[in-house]
Design a protein around this motif. Structure first.
Motif, PDB file in Angstrom:
ATOM      1  N   HIS A   9       9.379  16.128 -12.986  1.00  0.00           N
ATOM      2  CA  HIS A   9       9.270  17.015 -14.402  1.00  0.00           C
ATOM      3  C   HIS A   9       8.429  18.264 -14.200  1.00  0.00           C
ATOM      4  CE1 HIS A   9      10.859  13.520 -16.320  1.00  0.00           C
ATOM      5  NE2 HIS A   9       9.644  12.741 -15.894  1.00  0.00           N
ATOM      6  N   LYS A  43       8.192  22.123 -12.160  1.00  0.00           N
ATOM      7  CA  LYS A  43       9.162  22.838 -11.164  1.00  0.00           C
ATOM      8  C   LYS A  43       8.004  24.152 -10.953  1.00  0.00           C
ATOM      9  CE  LYS A  43      12.359  19.882 -11.628  1.00  0.00           C
ATOM     10  NZ  LYS A  43      12.716  18.702 -10.672  1.00  0.00           N
ATOM     11  N   LYS A  84       8.921  28.183  -9.154  1.00  0.00           N
ATOM     12  CA  LYS A  84      10.009  29.266  -9.177  1.00  0.00           C
ATOM     13  C   LYS A  84       9.584  30.470  -7.779  1.00  0.00           C
ATOM     14  CE  LYS A  84      12.010  29.338 -13.755  1.00  0.00           C
ATOM     15  NZ  LYS A  84      12.267  30.169 -14.779  1.00  0.00           N
ATOM     16  N   TYR A 113       6.601  25.100 -14.178  1.00  0.00           N
ATOM     17  CA  TYR A 113       7.381  24.865 -15.376  1.00  0.00           C
ATOM     18  C   TYR A 113       7.847  23.523 -15.740  1.00  0.00           C
ATOM     19  CZ  TYR A 113       7.888  29.950 -14.395  1.00  0.00           C
ATOM     20  OH  TYR A 113       8.182  31.506 -14.155  1.00  0.00           O
ATOM     21  N   THR A 114       7.677  23.136 -16.867  1.00  0.00           N
ATOM     22  CA  THR A 114       8.070  21.813 -17.389  1.00  0.00           C
ATOM     23  C   THR A 114       8.743  22.172 -18.743  1.00  0.00           C
ATOM     24  OG1 THR A 114       7.348  19.569 -18.098  1.00  0.00           O
ATOM     25  CG2 THR A 114       5.966  21.341 -18.516  1.00  0.00           C
ATOM     26  N   GLN A 115       9.971  21.381 -18.759  1.00  0.00           N
ATOM     27  CA  GLN A 115      10.706  21.306 -20.140  1.00  0.00           C
ATOM     28  C   GLN A 115      11.020  22.641 -20.567  1.00  0.00           C
ATOM     29  OE1 GLN A 115       8.900  18.411 -22.891  1.00  0.00           O
ATOM     30  NE2 GLN A 115       9.509  16.760 -21.834  1.00  0.00           N
ATOM     31  N   ASP A 116      11.115  23.782 -19.974  1.00  0.00           N
ATOM     32  CA  ASP A 116      11.767  25.012 -19.983  1.00  0.00           C
ATOM     33  C   ASP A 116      10.226  25.728 -20.629  1.00  0.00           C
ATOM     34  OD1 ASP A 116      14.179  25.085 -19.381  1.00  0.00           O
ATOM     35  OD2 ASP A 116      14.808  24.128 -21.329  1.00  0.00           O
ATOM     36  N   LYS A 117       8.979  25.342 -20.477  1.00  0.00           N
ATOM     37  CA  LYS A 117       7.787  25.897 -20.728  1.00  0.00           C
ATOM     38  C   LYS A 117       6.985  26.250 -19.738  1.00  0.00           C
ATOM     39  CE  LYS A 117       7.131  23.485 -25.199  1.00  0.00           C
ATOM     40  NZ  LYS A 117       6.233  22.656 -25.803  1.00  0.00           N
ATOM     41  N   LYS A 118       6.254  27.340 -19.476  1.00  0.00           N
ATOM     42  CA  LYS A 118       5.658  27.846 -18.411  1.00  0.00           C
ATOM     43  C   LYS A 118       4.252  27.616 -18.598  1.00  0.00           C
ATOM     44  CE  LYS A 118       4.403  32.046 -16.139  1.00  0.00           C
ATOM     45  NZ  LYS A 118       4.621  33.768 -15.852  1.00  0.00           N
TER      46      LYS A 118
END
Length: 271
Positions: A111, A113, A115, A138-143
């Motif tokens: 869950h 990530k 970049k 990043y998790t669930q499109d949140k940074k």
């Protein structure tokens, strides 16, 4: 009827999975002399302590041979305990001789990530002995961003480093959820943290001792409250605590072979 029960069960399962992935568990730990002095048994003990975390921030990774290898071995041990983990290791810090070390992050990849591989904050190199290590997650499109930090010892003016880091964070990094995790060598109640607090940062723990004495005194083996995790607006605290892996005075000598610091645990979600 069976379809209805199946649908309800599926919805409950999805809610459970979301609640699990929505929360993030962070552990920050100064693992003393983390390098070739840690044998396989000790690395396995460390892995058992941190395995429930989603992200582990390590301070005091040895800068020379053995430090990076210990991080890789710990990640490999964690991989064999049921979850897939990845890791990054910073370059050696550029401070005075005998203060140089590395930082590391290890995290569960399901869950969480990244970049990029993070970087030491070079802007602070001239004013901090060990410039902090910054990494975006990043998790669930949140940074969200975590700064991994290890200040000077208590008798070498760590306050000046905390002031410099605080002003840098407020002036340059006020763009999203931010966490500062590490060994500050200063109690969070001290005035030097007021700059961060006035800008909305809060400590994950208060009045919690995190370092170990050499010997028990009146059945007490804890010393100073100097490790912590500070979190900004946009981060909602669910739980903050110290992980006491010592528990009994009889275990103190063995425990100190892992570290002379206890890990700080922080459970949170992003707002």
């Amino acid at each position: 009827m069976l379809k209805k029960i199946t649908f309800v069960a599926l919805m409950l399962f999805q809610c459970f999975v979301f609640s699990q992935t929505d929360e993030i568990h962070l552990i920050s730990w100064n693992i003393k002399d983390f390098g070739k002095t840690k044998n396989s048994e000790e690395l396995d003990q460390i892995a058992e302590i941190v395995r429930e975390a989603d992200i582990l921030a390590i301070q005091e990774v040895v800068s020379g041979y053995g430090g990076a290898q210990a991080v890789a071995k710990l990640s490999d041990i964690l991989n064999r305990k049921g979850s897939k983990w990845d890791y990054v290791i910073s370059n050696p810090t550029k401070g005075p001789k005998y203060t140089t070390e590395r930082y590391a992050f290890i995290w569960k990849t399901r869950h969480i990530k990244i970049k990029n591989r993070g970087f030491l904050i070079g802007q602070l190199e001239s004013v901090l002995d060990r410039e902090p290590f910054l990494l975006d997650f990043y998790t669930q499109d949140k940074k969200f961003t975590i700064i991994n930090f290890h200040s000077r010892p208590y008798n070498k003016d760590p306050e000046s480093e905390i002031k410099a880091l605080s002003h840098f964070v407020i002036d340059s990094l006020n763009t999203g959820p931010l966490i500062i995790a590490g060994d500050f060598n200063v109690d969070e109640k001290m005035p030097v943290f007021n700059t961060l607090k006035k800008s909305g940062f809060q400590p994950a723990i208060t009045n919690k001792k995190t370092t170990l004495k050499w010997e028990c005194e009146r059945n007490n083996y804890l010393n100073y409250p100097i490790d912590n995790i500070f979190y900004s607006k946009g981060v909602h605290k669910i739980e903050g605590r110290v992980i006491d892996f010592v528990k009994f005075c009889e275990q103190l000598e063995k425990a100190r072979k892992l570290s002379d610091h206890l890990p700080v645990f922080f459970r949170f979600r992003l707002e």
